[in-house]
Design an enzyme around this catalytic site. Structure first.
Site, PDB file in Angstrom:
ATOM      1  N   ARG A  52       0.804  -1.229   0.000  1.00 14.45           N
ATOM      2  CA  ARG A  52       0.000   0.000   0.000  1.00 14.45           C
ATOM      3  C   ARG A  52       0.832   1.272   0.000  1.00 14.45           C
ATOM      4  O   ARG A  52       0.646   2.160  -0.825  1.00 14.45           O
ATOM      5  CB  ARG A  52      -0.860   0.081   1.279  1.00 14.45           C
ATOM      6  CG  ARG A  52      -2.109  -0.688   1.266  1.00 14.45           C
ATOM      7  CD  ARG A  52      -2.451  -1.062   2.706  1.00 14.45           C
ATOM      8  NE  ARG A  52      -1.520  -2.123   3.070  1.00 14.45           N
ATOM      9  CZ  ARG A  52      -1.765  -3.392   2.873  1.00 14.45           C
ATOM     10  NH1 ARG A  52      -2.916  -3.762   2.415  1.00 14.45           N
ATOM     11  NH2 ARG A  52      -0.871  -4.314   3.129  1.00 14.45           N
ATOM     12  N   THR A  53       1.756   1.371   0.952  1.00 13.71           N
ATOM     13  CA  THR A  53       2.487   2.626   1.130  1.00 13.71           C
ATOM     14  C   THR A  53       3.339   2.915  -0.109  1.00 13.71           C
ATOM     15  O   THR A  53       3.342   4.025  -0.638  1.00 13.71           O
ATOM     16  CB  THR A  53       3.370   2.538   2.396  1.00 13.71           C
ATOM     17  OG1 THR A  53       2.541   2.160   3.492  1.00 13.71           O
ATOM     18  CG2 THR A  53       4.040   3.852   2.697  1.00 13.71           C
ATOM     19  N   LYS A  80      25.043  -5.065  -1.088  1.00 20.45           N
ATOM     20  CA  LYS A  80      26.510  -5.166  -1.133  1.00 20.45           C
ATOM     21  C   LYS A  80      27.147  -4.452   0.053  1.00 20.45           C
ATOM     22  O   LYS A  80      28.358  -4.313   0.115  1.00 20.45           O
ATOM     23  CB  LYS A  80      27.041  -4.570  -2.436  1.00 20.45           C
ATOM     24  CG  LYS A  80      26.502  -5.257  -3.674  1.00 20.45           C
ATOM     25  CD  LYS A  80      27.078  -4.616  -4.923  1.00 20.45           C
ATOM     26  CE  LYS A  80      26.509  -5.229  -6.181  1.00 20.45           C
ATOM     27  NZ  LYS A  80      26.900  -4.478  -7.388  1.00 20.45           N
ATOM     28  N   ARG A 102      11.451   3.972   3.822  1.00 18.75           N
ATOM     29  CA  ARG A 102      10.967   3.039   4.865  1.00 18.75           C
ATOM     30  C   ARG A 102      12.161   2.228   5.339  1.00 18.75           C
ATOM     31  O   ARG A 102      12.937   1.707   4.522  1.00 18.75           O
ATOM     32  CB  ARG A 102       9.900   2.115   4.301  1.00 18.75           C
ATOM     33  CG  ARG A 102       9.631   0.943   5.232  1.00 18.75           C
ATOM     34  CD  ARG A 102       8.420   0.155   4.845  1.00 18.75           C
ATOM     35  NE  ARG A 102       7.211   0.911   5.130  1.00 18.75           N
ATOM     36  CZ  ARG A 102       5.994   0.370   5.124  1.00 18.75           C
ATOM     37  NH1 ARG A 102       5.833  -0.898   4.829  1.00 18.75           N
ATOM     38  NH2 ARG A 102       4.933   1.106   5.403  1.00 18.75           N
ATOM     39  N   HIS A 130       4.825   6.488  11.533  1.00 20.90           N
ATOM     40  CA  HIS A 130       4.384   6.265  10.154  1.00 20.90           C
ATOM     41  C   HIS A 130       3.419   7.407   9.821  1.00 20.90           C
ATOM     42  O   HIS A 130       2.204   7.234   9.780  1.00 20.90           O
ATOM     43  CB  HIS A 130       3.673   4.910  10.083  1.00 20.90           C
ATOM     44  CG  HIS A 130       3.453   4.378   8.707  1.00 20.90           C
ATOM     45  ND1 HIS A 130       3.528   5.157   7.573  1.00 20.90           N
ATOM     46  CD2 HIS A 130       3.143   3.123   8.285  1.00 20.90           C
ATOM     47  CE1 HIS A 130       3.278   4.396   6.515  1.00 20.90           C
ATOM     48  NE2 HIS A 130       3.041   3.162   6.916  1.00 20.90           N
TER      49      HIS A 130
END
Ligand code: NCD
Length: 301
Positions: A52-53, A80, A102, A130
């Protein structure tokens, strides 16, 4: 040069600043999308899974006329061993005008904001905040209720690990809502009552659901339980939202869930798909709210 700014958390925003995001989101929803950010480059840097986000930030950015690029931890140089700040600097050197991030660590967006010159938007940091989710939750509530003031808003489940709850508590308490947090001690410590003024803790879903205007259900965040063993059957018996429990709330109560939801665990399908459920509407509204966030943080609205 337009004034740009980051959106890192709601805790330190004023009610007026929050209201201006919500007002702008209403404008975004009521008109045809305008290419306010034509030609800008938006990097979507995701160190954790998201549906969703991520997609709603991407659609929101594209509807405003931008170029977007998604960077996932598993298919980039992050695998890496490149550090967060070096990855951020690389994205900035590539011409990114804004980075949406995020990350599993609380405070990661703040670290980027301190080290880079482009606005940073927090799309969820660890167990901290959030902000875009809480803004879209408030936006959705306000499409069904006249004001947040005095509403009884009950959040049930894994409060401890939920950045969604933390942002919602900060936002809702600034507008005078009565907040009830409900869950077992291992997922809801007593100190949660001190998160903001007007927060109550309840161990019983029947008590928490009674006379509620809004019931927000939460997923148990297995990935953050860190060895804690949860008795799933007991959790379901004590904390699942069933049609019977929903009847204890006000007759016009709405049911919300930030997703991803686990049917049969925190919520029964009959409730999730029922007439009082706003779960799909939350997702739908997320695009307008994120358009407002991008336009505002990039200084064009
Ligand atoms: C939540 C998250 O990632 O914080 N989901 C979301 O962004 N809508 C909640 C969760 O993962 O349970």
């Amino acid at each position: 040069m337009p004034r740009t700014r980051s959106l890192l958390e709601l805790e330190h925003l004023s009610a007026d600043e929050i209201s201006s995001f919500l007002k702008l989101a209403r404008r975004m929803q009521s008109g045809k999308p305008q290419p306010l950010l034509r030609g800008k480059r938006i990097a979507l840097l995701f160190y954790e899974p998201s549906t969703r986000t991520r997609v709603s930030f991407e659609f929101a950015a594209k509807l405003l006329g931008t170029h977007t690029s998604i960077i996932n931890a598993v298919s980039s140089s992050i695998e890496k061993g490149e550090s967060l700040v070096d990855t951020g600097k690389t994205l900035q050197a590539l011409g990114s005008d804004c980075i949406v991030v995020r990350h599993p660590s609380s405070g990661a967006p703040h670290v980027l904001a301190r080290n880079l010159n482009v606005p940073i938007i927090n799309a969820g940091d660890g167990m901290h905040e959030h902000p875009s989710q809480a803004l879209l939750d408030a936006y959705t509530i306000l499409r069904h209720k006249r004001s947040l003031k005095g509403l009884r808003i009950t959040m049930v489940g894994d409060i401890q690990h939920s950045r969604v709850v933390r942002s919602n508590v900060h936002l809702l308490s600034k507008f005078g809502a009565q907040i009830v947090l409900c869950g077992p001690p291992e997922l809801l410590p007593d100190y949660a009552a001190s998160l903001a003024p007007g927060v109550k803790v309840s161990r019983h879903i029947d008590e928490a659901a009674r006379k509620a205007d809004v019931i927000m259900m939460l997923r148990v965040q297995k990935e953050r339980l860190a060895g804690l063993k949860l008795d799933v059957n007991s959790y379901i018996a004590h904390y699942q939202l069933t049609p019977e429990r929903l009847k204890l709330a006000k007759s016009d109560a709405i049911v919300m869930h930030p997703g991803p939801m686990v049917r049969g665990m925190e919520i029964q399908s009959e409730v999730a798909d029922g007439a009082q459920s706003m779960i799909e509407e939350q997702v739908h509204n997320g695009v307008f709210v994120r358009m407002a966030i991008l336009a505002s943080c990039l200084g064009v609205a």
